[in-house]
Design an enzyme around this catalytic site. Structure first.
Site, short mmCIF file in Angstrom:
data_model
loop_
_atom_site.label_atom_id
_atom_site.label_comp_id
_atom_site.label_asym_id
_atom_site.label_seq_id
_atom_site.Cartn_x
_atom_site.Cartn_y
_atom_site.Cartn_z
N HIS A 1 -10.21 -5.28 -3.47
CA HIS A 1 -8.89 -5.52 -2.86
C HIS A 1 -9.04 -5.91 -1.40
CE1 HIS A 1 -9.86 -1.21 -2.60
NE2 HIS A 1 -9.24 -1.21 -1.43
N GLY B 1 -16.80 2.66 2.80
CA GLY B 1 -15.62 3.52 2.78
C GLY B 1 -14.61 3.16 1.70
N GLN B 2 -15.06 2.49 0.64
CA GLN B 2 -14.14 2.11 -0.44
C GLN B 2 -13.70 3.34 -1.22
OE1 GLN B 2 -15.81 -0.79 -3.13
NE2 GLN B 2 -13.86 -1.13 -4.20
N HIS C 1 -7.02 -5.72 2.11
CA HIS C 1 -5.91 -5.15 2.87
C HIS C 1 -5.40 -6.20 3.86
CE1 HIS C 1 -6.78 -0.71 2.19
NE2 HIS C 1 -7.96 -1.21 1.89
N ASP D 1 0.85 -1.19 0.00
CA ASP D 1 0.00 0.00 0.00
C ASP D 1 0.89 1.25 0.00
OD1 ASP D 1 -3.21 0.53 0.96
OD2 ASP D 1 -1.80 2.21 1.11
N ILE D 2 0.52 2.24 -0.80
CA ILE D 2 1.33 3.46 -0.94
C ILE D 2 1.30 4.30 0.34
CG2 ILE D 2 -0.41 5.08 -1.82
CD1 ILE D 2 1.62 5.77 -4.08
N ASN E 1 -12.90 -3.10 2.22
CA ASN E 1 -13.89 -2.02 2.18
C ASN E 1 -14.74 -2.20 0.92
OD1 ASN E 1 -12.92 -0.74 4.52
ND2 ASN E 1 -11.31 0.29 3.35
P1 5GP Z 1 -9.81 1.48 0.10
O1 5GP Z 1 -10.18 2.62 0.98
O2 5GP Z 1 -10.39 1.61 -1.29
O3 5GP Z 1 -10.11 0.14 0.74
O4 5GP Z 1 -8.24 1.50 0.02
C1 5GP Z 1 -7.51 1.88 -1.08
C2 5GP Z 1 -6.06 1.74 -0.68
O5 5GP Z 1 -5.28 1.90 -1.85
C3 5GP Z 1 -5.59 2.80 0.32
O6 5GP Z 1 -5.04 2.15 1.47
C4 5GP Z 1 -4.52 3.60 -0.45
O7 5GP Z 1 -3.43 3.99 0.34
C5 5GP Z 1 -4.11 2.61 -1.54
N1 5GP Z 1 -3.68 3.28 -2.76
C6 5GP Z 1 -4.32 4.28 -3.41
N2 5GP Z 1 -3.65 4.64 -4.52
C7 5GP Z 1 -2.55 3.83 -4.57
C8 5GP Z 1 -1.46 3.73 -5.50
O8 5GP Z 1 -1.36 4.44 -6.50
N3 5GP Z 1 -0.52 2.79 -5.23
C9 5GP Z 1 -0.61 1.96 -4.13
N4 5GP Z 1 0.40 1.08 -3.97
N5 5GP Z 1 -1.60 2.04 -3.25
C10 5GP Z 1 -2.58 2.96 -3.46
#
Ligand code: 5GP
Ligand code: ZN
Length: 108
Positions: A101, A94-95, A103, A30-31, A88
């Protein structure tokens, strides 16, 4: 070309720190990590989120494969004492990125 961020990461048009890849799934850091170890597992098949899952063999085997790989990689990355998983789903979940994906995160 898909406009989906994670499809671009799978295609490597957007770089990521890849942990694992095979014909079905892709795993990367994760970034914006929320723990010492924080990675994401995604199917290469674009599924928006768990609301799209069907009771068919493909989806069942994909989700099983993702979870088994989540555990294997968590252990390999130092989380043998335990970790959290999070999926999520949708607006109320909260997606933020609309490609399914999982986590995995935790501290060593
Ligand atoms: P969500 O809230 O959709 O479950 O989580 C999305 C996740 O993707 C977040 O934890 C966010 O930090 C990660 N993320 C968003 N953009 C990027 C990216 O460009 N690269 C990577 N490696 N992770 C990302
Ligand atoms: Zn996608």
């Amino acid at each position: 070309m898909s406009e989906c961020l994670f499809c671009k990461i799978i295609a490597k048009t957007i770089p990521s720190k890849v942990i694992y890849e095979d014909e079905d799934i892709f795993v990367f850091h994760d970034i914006n990590p929320c723990a010492e170890v924080h990675f994401l597992l995604i199917p290469k098949l674009h599924l928006t989120n768990m609301l799209e899952l069907q009771n068919d063999r493909l989806h069942i085997s994909l989700m099983g494969k993702l979870m088994v790989k989540a555990n294997q990689l968590a252990i390999e990355l130092g989380l043998a004492n335990g970790y959290k998983t999070l999926v999520n789903t949708g607006v109320n979940g909260g997606q933020e990125v609309y490609h399914l994906h999982i986590h995995v995160f935790g501290n060593k």
